[in-house]
Enzyme design. Structure first.
Site: not given
Ligand code: GLC
Length: 511
Positions: A200, A246
């Protein structure tokens, strides 16, 4: 050397809260997922990514983790996780779990300790800072969900930083203790047998050390590559595991820095999701993606949707047209080297649901008044039967909308023309083709409003995917006679040396 299974893997994102509910509390759970794994196998995925199932106050749907080494009782237990993993492996599915290193929940014992005792070493696990002389927050950073990125802790007189909700305090990655703790958490799950991690917010762990004003400029810093090198060393000390980040940036050259032999294997390519349904735009995104991500140590990812984005059928205009375009884009991307990351429900052609204000749960809605992400998170419709549509016997945590009546697994399995049947055909065809395909992509001449890519096969033929983004049919010239392998809409007409591609559709050909 083990085979790099992740290089071309089709990964299916299971949004745990919304996939399948086994106990009637209206919230999806691990046992529900385990029962439905054969569906994912039949779809043709190679791996699943499970969104967070850790103990959490669920202020951000579980991305606020209160214990990294357990399962929230609402989702199951560690024993249930082990059963799910064993069943998945038995079916030949790999499993990625989500890991959230940028922040914890404010209910995490580390943060409670940091708040309770400003002199405790835990204080330095987080980003506490004194106010500016006028009492205002240390800088002008905004939370991604709206409002200031700082919350005042009246007891100590300091602020703490949170890039997301105030219930998600950011960790301090300049503290070596945080590094050691996360390496141990990785081992905890690797020892249980997970095949990899979806990381994440992989780009934002380090902030500008001076915390200067100027939103977000300080978030994507080279220092974070040291973390990914450390994690990669751990991963590589096990067999055949993988890391996908991500990296929520649209500068592909920059995203490319996060991947490679000593960093992450893959990073999500969000530029794909940002690309409008337009041939020139797709050509540009694909060319750049191949240039950056086709190289040893990594491979491209193709992301159209996930639990944070507006579903692509809606982005492409919605209704039957949006679904049709979505199928065309999917078939184009599945023809390319690399990993498609599919989001549950896209295979049904689901559009963004219209979730009424009183049912919304996303912190974005509460912090900013913007509609938020609930519309892409509504539960999977498994049957045509209201009110639970086979997802739950209780009240679903987010409501179904009218599309569940027709776009559901039961109805779509029964129809050859459905989006689900199309996905199954496409993934089966891709799997059959893959061993014979070379990775290099060439670009045969094509009409302006088409995207035509070609890959040589080891048998000396070529595999061509042609997407027509126009609203009427287009003729694409071919170098020889062709056989249709797949079409995302009506069957195309093939003549000697050309193919007529129906509007807003993609065809696969062996030429
Ligand atoms: C990422 C996740 C999202 C979340 C954010 C904070 O972007 O995909 O759903 O709200 O991180 O953890």
């Amino acid at each position: 050397m083990t085979r790099a299974w992740w290089r071309d893997a089709v990964v299916y994102e299971v949004y745990v809260r919304s996939f399948a509910d086994s106990d009637g509390d209206g919230l999806g759970d691990l046992a529900g997922i385990r029962e439905r794994l054969p569906y994912i196998v039949d779809l043709g995925a190679d791996a699943i990514w499970l969104t967070p199932f850790y103990p959490s106050p669920m202020r951000d749907a579980g991305y606020d983790v209160a214990d990294y080494r357990d399962v929230d009782p609402r989702f199951g237990s560690l024993a249930e996780f082990d059963r799910l993993l064993a069943t998945a492996h038995g079916l030949g599915l790999r499993v990625f779990v989500d890991i959230v290193p940028n922040h914890t929940s404010s209910e995490h014992p580390w943060f409670r300790e940091a708040l309770a005792d400003p002199a405790s070493p835990r204080r330095h696990w987080y980003m506490f800072r004194p106010p500016r002389p006028d009492g205002s927050p240390p800088n002008d950073w905004k939370s991604v969900f709206g409002g200031s990125a700082w919350t005042f802790d009246a007891a100590s007189g300091d602020y703490y930083l949170h890039l997301f909700d105030s219930s998600q305090p950011d960790l301090n990655w300049r503290n070596p203790a945080v590094h050691a703790e996360f390496l141990s958490i990785l081992r905890f799950w690797l020892d249980r047998g997970v095949d990899g991690f979806r990381i994440d917010v992989a780009h934002a762990l380090y902030k500008d050390p001076k915390l200067r004003d100027g939103d977000q400029h300080g978030w994507d810093r080279d220092e974070v590559f040291d973390v990914w090198r450390e994690w990669r060393e751990v991963i590589d000390s096990y067999d055949d595991r993988s890391l996908v980040g991500e990296v929520f940036l649209y500068d592909m050259d920059r995203v490319g820095k996060y991947v490679g032999r000593t960093r992450l294997q893959q990073a999500f390519n969000f530029s794909v999701a940002k690309t409008p349904f337009d041939a020139a735009a797709f050509r540009a995104t694909i060319r750049k993606s191949l240039e950056v991500f086709v190289r040893p140590g990594t491979s491209p990812t193709w992301v159209l949707s996930n639990h944070d984005l507006i579903r692509h059928a809606t982005r492409y205009g919605g209704g039957e047209r949006g679904v049709r375009r979505g199928r065309a884009a999917t078939a184009l991307l599945l023809a390319l080297p690399g990993s498609p990351y599919l989001y549950q429900g896209e295979e049904l052609g689901l559009e963004q649901s219209d979730v009424p204000p009183e049912a919304r749960q996303d912190p974005t809605w509460f912090r900013s008044g913007e509609v938020g992400r609930d519309g892409c998170r509504t539960p999977m419709p498994w049957t045509s039967t209201a009110p639970g549509y086979g997802f739950t016997t209780g009240p679903p945590w987010l409501p179904f909308d009218a599309q569940a009546k027709t776009r559901n697994v039961e109805a779509e399995v029964a129809s050859e023309e459905s989006t689900l049947s199309f996905y199954r055909r496409a993934l089966a065809a891709r799997r059959a083709l893959l061993p014979s395909l070379r990775r290099e992509v060439s670009w045969p001449a094509a009409p302006d409003d088409c995207v035509v890519v070609s890959r040589a096969t080891r048998a000396g033929r070529s595999f061509v995917a042609a997407m027509n983004a126009a609203g009427s049919a287009r003729v694409v010239q071919l170098t020889g006679s062709a056989e249709v392998l797949l079409s995302s809409a009506e069957r195309p007409v093939v003549d000697a040396g050309s193919v007529t591609v129906p509007p807003e559709s993609t065809v696969w050909l062996r030429v």
